[in-house]
Design an enzyme around this catalytic site. Sequence first.
Site, PDB file in Angstrom:
ATOM      1  N   ASP A   1       0.988  -7.494   0.247  1.00  0.00           N
ATOM      2  CA  ASP A   1      -0.076  -6.312   0.440  1.00  0.00           C
ATOM      3  C   ASP A   1      -0.351  -5.666  -0.990  1.00  0.00           C
ATOM      4  OD1 ASP A   1      -1.839  -4.684   1.789  1.00  0.00           O
ATOM      5  OD2 ASP A   1      -0.253  -3.103   1.597  1.00  0.00           O
ATOM      6  N   SER A   2      -1.410  -5.072  -0.895  1.00  0.00           N
ATOM      7  CA  SER A   2      -1.538  -4.213  -2.182  1.00  0.00           C
ATOM      8  C   SER A   2      -0.725  -2.911  -2.281  1.00  0.00           C
ATOM      9  CB  SER A   2      -3.180  -3.578  -2.224  1.00  0.00           C
ATOM     10  OG  SER A   2      -3.217  -2.859  -0.973  1.00  0.00           O
TER      11      SER A   2
ATOM     12  N   TYR B   1      -6.942  -2.336  -3.569  1.00  0.00           N
ATOM     13  CA  TYR B   1      -7.492  -3.518  -3.606  1.00  0.00           C
ATOM     14  C   TYR B   1      -8.984  -3.331  -3.126  1.00  0.00           C
ATOM     15  CZ  TYR B   1      -3.471  -6.471  -4.568  1.00  0.00           C
ATOM     16  OH  TYR B   1      -2.267  -7.063  -5.387  1.00  0.00           O
ATOM     17  N   GLY B   2      -9.072  -2.424  -2.051  1.00  0.00           N
ATOM     18  CA  GLY B   2     -10.369  -2.151  -1.268  1.00  0.00           C
ATOM     19  C   GLY B   2     -11.685  -1.869  -2.094  1.00  0.00           C
TER      20      GLY B   2
ATOM     21  N   CYS C   1      -2.457  -7.900   3.268  1.00  0.00           N
ATOM     22  CA  CYS C   1      -3.687  -7.268   3.008  1.00  0.00           C
ATOM     23  C   CYS C   1      -5.121  -7.854   3.529  1.00  0.00           C
ATOM     24  CB  CYS C   1      -3.967  -7.088   1.440  1.00  0.00           C
ATOM     25  SG  CYS C   1      -4.971  -6.021   0.943  1.00  0.00           S
ATOM     26  N   ASN C   2      -6.071  -7.038   4.321  1.00  0.00           N
ATOM     27  CA  ASN C   2      -7.311  -7.582   4.705  1.00  0.00           C
ATOM     28  C   ASN C   2      -8.015  -7.859   3.490  1.00  0.00           C
ATOM     29  OD1 ASN C   2      -7.713  -6.585   8.078  1.00  0.00           O
ATOM     30  ND2 ASN C   2      -6.086  -5.542   6.970  1.00  0.00           N
ATOM     31  N   THR C   3      -8.079  -7.091   2.525  1.00  0.00           N
ATOM     32  CA  THR C   3      -9.086  -7.003   1.457  1.00  0.00           C
ATOM     33  C   THR C   3      -8.700  -8.388   0.630  1.00  0.00           C
ATOM     34  OG1 THR C   3      -9.025  -4.852   1.371  1.00  0.00           O
ATOM     35  CG2 THR C   3      -9.851  -6.011  -0.424  1.00  0.00           C
TER      36      THR C   3
ATOM     37  N   GLU D   1      -1.685   7.666   4.466  1.00  0.00           N
ATOM     38  CA  GLU D   1      -0.706   7.751   3.764  1.00  0.00           C
ATOM     39  C   GLU D   1      -0.381   9.367   3.494  1.00  0.00           C
ATOM     40  OE1 GLU D   1      -0.973   5.761  -0.204  1.00  0.00           O
ATOM     41  OE2 GLU D   1      -1.816   3.581   0.763  1.00  0.00           O
TER      42      GLU D   1
ATOM     43  N   CYS E   1      -7.743  -3.259   8.591  1.00  0.00           N
ATOM     44  CA  CYS E   1      -7.306  -2.668   7.350  1.00  0.00           C
ATOM     45  C   CYS E   1      -5.749  -2.280   7.901  1.00  0.00           C
ATOM     46  CB  CYS E   1      -7.913  -1.433   6.892  1.00  0.00           C
ATOM     47  SG  CYS E   1      -7.152  -0.629   5.464  1.00  0.00           S
ATOM     48  N   THR E   2      -4.682  -2.561   6.700  1.00  0.00           N
ATOM     49  CA  THR E   2      -3.500  -2.400   6.964  1.00  0.00           C
ATOM     50  C   THR E   2      -3.194  -1.106   7.579  1.00  0.00           C
ATOM     51  OG1 THR E   2      -3.299  -1.960   4.663  1.00  0.00           O
ATOM     52  CG2 THR E   2      -2.588  -4.169   5.585  1.00  0.00           C
ATOM     53  N   HIS E   3      -3.803   0.079   7.009  1.00  0.00           N
ATOM     54  CA  HIS E   3      -3.423   1.332   7.632  1.00  0.00           C
ATOM     55  C   HIS E   3      -3.823   1.885   8.690  1.00  0.00           C
ATOM     56  CE1 HIS E   3      -2.895   1.148   3.095  1.00  0.00           C
ATOM     57  NE2 HIS E   3      -2.372   2.537   2.981  1.00  0.00           N
TER      58      HIS E   3
HETATM   59  N1  DGL Z   1      -4.194  -3.106   2.110  1.00  0.00           N
HETATM   60  C1  DGL Z   1      -5.784  -2.848   2.277  1.00  0.00           C
HETATM   61  C2  DGL Z   1      -6.366  -3.725   3.089  1.00  0.00           C
HETATM   62  O1  DGL Z   1      -5.542  -3.975   4.137  1.00  0.00           O
HETATM   63  C3  DGL Z   1      -5.864  -1.477   2.109  1.00  0.00           C
HETATM   64  C4  DGL Z   1      -5.565  -0.793   0.950  1.00  0.00           C
HETATM   65  C5  DGL Z   1      -6.029  -1.047  -0.462  1.00  0.00           C
HETATM   66  O2  DGL Z   1      -7.322  -0.897  -0.437  1.00  0.00           O
HETATM   67  O3  DGL Z   1      -5.648  -1.594  -1.164  1.00  0.00           O
HETATM   68  O4  DGL Z   1      -7.364  -3.883   3.138  1.00  0.00           O
END
Ligand code: DGL
Length: 267
Positions: free
Chosen positions: A10-11, A42-43, A73-75, A152, A184-186
């Site tokens: 993940d990012s 990454y988003g 990571c979704n992005t 976060e 999104c992961t969060h």
């Molecule tokens: N992990 C990213 C996602 O799931 C969210 C955080 C980021 O923007 O890197 O898209």
Amino acid sequence: MPERAIGVFDSGVGGLTVLKELLRQLPSEQLVYLGDTARVPYGTKSPGTVLRYALEAAAFLAQRQVKMMVVACNTASSVALDVLEDRFSLPVVGVIEPGAKKAVELTRNGKVGVIGTEGTIKSGAYTRAIQALDPAVEVYGAACPLFVPLAEEGWAEHPIARMAAEEYLAPLLEHEIDTLVLGCTHYPLLKNTLHQVLGDRVALVDSAEETGRVVAKMLGSRSLFRASVPCCPRFYVSDVPTRFERVGGAFLGEVLQGVQQVSIEAG
Ligand code: DGL
């Protein structure tokens, strides 16, 4: 091969929501996690940059001889999954398709909302994945960039999170969605707040949970289940571990130990 670890990247800390699900659903598996904390988020980055980062993260895990790779990571899943599948000769699982499949199963009125980072929403990856399964489903996306820092900060249930959710979700409610993908992961951390804003009439799809199920199925179909008892997960990050340890502990619900800083950038 079955004794090898599953690599997850993940990012940053967000992918720990996916790791948590993997630990819950697959307690016999050894897990290796890489958070690209030096280059998060990454988003907000361009697809080309995210693809380059994802390739470097995947190469790092491949060097550790993992048997399968999970793009938490979704992005990164949105823009890099096809390329990663082509480049690496091991199974690669992203988070988009599992969430899309669940959304199609759950929707009753054929109106699905998807929330994610700017990059994920702009890519249209969830819309493509959902409409590949059922072209009649209408998909409405909304980027919710403030949710990442709120999660976060430990403010997922703070009134500020609630206000942000009301703003972000209003257009989706106008479209009368009955299902919302947390793309999104969060966002699993914001489930209570989202539920308060949306009420009982909108079902929430947690991509992390669905991804765990897909990984389990894939291990089974390829006879890749591990037989011996695993050690605790190994954690690698690309920046100093301090913040990852602090914030990540809250994401995972347990203390993160032995986090190691590594360099993953290709020469
Ligand atoms: N992990 C990213 C996602 O799931 C969210 C955080 C980021 O923007 O890197 O898209």
